[in-house]
Design an enzyme around this catalytic site. Structure first.
Site: not given
Ligand code: ADP
Length: 494
Positions: A188, A264, A299, A398
């Site tokens: 994903k 991570e 990161c 961060e």
């Molecule tokens: P950032 O703030 O760096 O965008 P996220 O943790 O929101 O970091 O995003 C990292 C990944 O996690 C992306 O692929 C995002 O689509 C996915 N993601 C965000 N929310 C969810 C969720 N509720 N469940 C699973 N994956 C998620």
């Protein structure tokens, strides 16, 4: 690689992308798509499928079927190796095209993207391809009447959720060891960086990866990411991203099948400069580079600069000079050193951090605002904030943007105390010519990786992972195999 070729590639229209499920390109079950806007100019670049729960379930079912009939895990290791090596070759053959596509999608400066994206992804895939038939099981030291064998078996279906800052590099860190050990994967990508991963997965199939072994579903984290996290048919989740999402993934695992979750997460990595550093001019340049490349969207970014008080003012002046000398702008120009911020949302968040830092007593000594607004793109000047108190937001949270916080210290003990005064533990550095101090700092700073007299720049032979709230488990090196294999004991009476 020259500017003309890059310009020709950027002028190409970008196709609309669908999911890749069971070896086929398929649109969302309800036909829905989402617009992808380029950080370079804020314009719509293309559309990708907005995945539904049904799409994700179809991908997981394809991955499960591929694992159960052993179409990949059951291949001789030499065959798996051949396919993965071919995949690396195809990525390299398409490197410039992939890099330009990725930059149009996520905004990383092209020089960095070429090295860190297709370059690093191909290298990682090759590393695990070459390793896969060199890791042996074990024979236990038992008594003579039994034989104890320890096998390493693939875990089954791996769910991989990756972020937008280095999609191919981080994607390959998960995909390569997972596939090398015979697992099936559902990937994903992040909403704002899906395109190169979809292309990369197509190339895997061109290289001979059987259908169903690697599936890619695009869309919103809260929809398709959640379905992946809650699935009863996913055995391991591997993730790089924010702490908030990391927590959700742990919850999903607890609410479903107790799948293992490797995270991570972010960092607030201390870059500690002692007055006895061997080359302060070099240290200042690296401090700026280690913070501002890819607009700080790294990161392991060196986001907290801790400087010995006796050299603080001169050293900060050098860092500011280095930051101001960095070329910010169009990430598809070869001379650009700092590209675009990935999204409008991220830019707004960066600017809020600067406001808060000022409200909490920080002094903005360079940068601090949005620039190049006339391009329509999302750019921010490299920003240095001094007088950051250890408890201030900028020292604790961060940013994931080009904002460096500076805090002075008086003694080695104080430097260690400040370095360890966050919930994170991803990376760090100490600059010193004193060998004893260098080793003491390596031991004392709580982090997955400590640099001495340098920052960043490791290769695939060493692990990368965090401690504390920076996560668990590692990417890179042979140690990454541990996440994708289970140990199985065979106890045989002779
Ligand atoms: P950032 O703030 O760096 O965008 P996220 O943790 O929101 O970091 O995003 C990292 C990944 O996690 C992306 O692929 C995002 O689509 C996915 N993601 C965000 N929310 C969810 C969720 N509720 N469940 C699973 N994956 C998620």
């Amino acid at each position: 690689m020259d500017q003309k070729t890059i310009d020709a590639l950027r002028a190409r229209p970008v196709e609309t992308f669908s999911h890749l499920i069971d070896g086929k390109s398929v649109p969302a079950s309800d036909g829905d798509t989402m617009d992808i806007r380029s950080p370079i100019d804020g314009q719509v670049l293309t559309q990708v499928a907005r995945g539904t729960t049904a799409d994700m379930e179809a991908a997981i079912a394809a991955a499960r079927a591929a694992f159960e009939d052993r179409r990949w895990a059951g291949q001789p290791p030499a065959m798996r190796k051949k396919v993965l090596l071919k995949w690396a070759e195809l990525i390299e053959a398409n490197a410039l095209e992939l890099a330009v596509l990725g930059v149009r999608d996520n905004g990383t400066e092209i020089g960095m993207a070429l090295k860190a994206e297709p370059g690093s992804a191909a290298g990682t895939i090759r590393y695990y391809a070459e390793a896969l038939d060199k890791v042996y099981g074990e024979i236990a030291p038992t008594s003579e009447e039994v034989l104890g064998l320890i096998h390493r078996e693939p875990v089954g279906v791996v769910g991989a959720i990756v972020p937008w800052n280095f999609p191919m590099m981080i994607g390959a860190w998960k995909l390569a060891p997972a596939l090398a050990t015979g697992n099936s994967v559902v990937l994903k990508p992040a909403e704002t960086a899906s395109l190169t991963l979809l292309r990369m997965a197509e190339l895997a199939h061109e290289a001979g990866l059987p259908p169903g072994v690697l599936n890619v579903v695009t869309g919103e984290g809260a929809v398709v990411g959640e379905t992946l996290g809650l699935s009863m048919d996913v055995d391991v989740l591997v993730f790089t991203g924010s702490g908030a999402t990391g927590r959700r993934l742990l919850e999903y695992a607890a609410r479903s099948n107790l799948k293992r979750v490797y995270l991570e997460l972010g960092g607030k990595s201390p870059n500690i400069v002692f007055a006895d550093a061997p080359n302060l001019a070099e240290a200042a340049k690296v401090a700026a580079g280690g913070m501002f490349r890819n607009a700080g969207q790294v990161c392991v970014a060196a986001s907290r600069l801790l400087v010995e008080a006796s050299i603080h003012d001169d050293f900060v002046a050098e860092v500011v000079k280095a930051a101001e000398a960095m070329q910010v702008g169009d990430p598809l120009r070869l001379d650009t050193q700092i590209g675009a911020v990935n999204s409008e949302v991220q830019l707004a968040q960066n600017l809020r951090f600067v406001e808060t830092a000022q409200a909490e007593g920080g002094q903005v000594v360079t940068g601090g605002g949005r620039i190049l607004e006339e391009t329509g793109g999302w750019y921010m000047a490299p920003t240095v904030v001094t007088d950051v108190r250890p408890e201030a937001s900028l020292a604790q949270q961060e940013v994931f943007g080009p904002v460096l916080g500076v805090t002075p210290f008086e003694t080695e003990e104080e430097a260690v105390r400040l370095a360890n005064a966050t919930v994170y533990g991803l990376a760090g550095a100490a600059w010193t010519a004193n060998l004893g101090r260098a080793h003491r700092m390596t031991r004392a700073v709580r982090a997955g990786v400590m640099h001495i007299n340098t920052y960043g720049g490791s290769d695939g032979t060493v692990p990368l992972g965090g401690v504390g709230q920076s996560g668990n488990g590692v990417d890179k090196s042979l140690h990454a195999f541990d996440k994708y294999t289970d140990l199985k004991t065979a106890w045989i009476k002779l």
